[in-house]
Enzyme design. Structure first.
Site: not given
Length: 187
Positions: A126, A149, A157-158, A184
């Site tokens: 962040y 979001n 945003c994850h 991912e």
């Protein structure tokens, strides 16, 4: 009977879209993180919502904030559905969809733009995102931007975690965030 009703609904949605009477089209798609509501305007994808956000409440909010002309019209969302399916199958690393960002403004929109720069399989804190957005002390504001979001998964945003490496909160829940990051990382 159900198939007949589905065909009729699809025909009516196409007719409404062709006549310019459809301001917000929506559909739902089943994913490994639960059912996602997708909504699009003529400008692009405007909303992705987790079931935890209450899809009916999200649709009401879209009707209040954009237009009451909201209709289930999956055809408009076919590209988004296809790209989400590719993403969850590990065949897509970035989304190439027109986005309608009208549900975010100011610093929150700036953060959304920066989120798209956090690469697939990577994370950012962040604090790093606040610095990249030009406000290094706005760490909490970045958290708020991520929490609000309107396009989670598509605008990633994850991929934002706490400076200590902890996951932090997520609109779809911590389990969904963990699933997305694991997906991912496996690629």
């Amino acid at each position: 009977m159900t198939a007949d009703l589905d065909r009729l609904a699809a025909r009516l949605a196409r007719a409404a879209d062709d006549a310019g009477l459809l301001d917000v089209a929506f559909t739902t798609v089943d994913t490994p993180v639960g059912p996602l509501l997708l909504a699009a305007t003529g400008q692009g994808l405007v909303r992705v919502a987790y079931a935890a956000e209450d899809h009916d409440a999200v649709l009401q909010s879209l009707a209040d904030r954009i237009s009451p002309r909201v209709l289930r019209a999956p055809a408009r969302l076919d590209p988004a559905v296809r790209q989400l399916e590719e993403y969850f199958a590990g065949r897509r690393r970035a989304f190439d969809l027109p986005l309608d960002l009208r549900l975010s403004a100011g610093f929150r929109r700036d953060v959304l733009t920066r989120l798209r720069e956090v690469g697939y399989g990577r994370t950012a804190s962040y604090a790093a995102l606040a610095a990249a957005a030009g406000s290094p002390r706005a760490v909490r504001a970045v958290g708020t931007a991520c929490a609000t979001n309107p396009l989670p998964v598509v605008v990633p945003c994850h991929r934002v975690v706490r400076s200590d490496g902890a996951l932090g909160d997520y609109v779809g829940g911590v389990a969904a965030k963990r699933t997305l990051l694991s997906l991912e990382a496996a690629a």
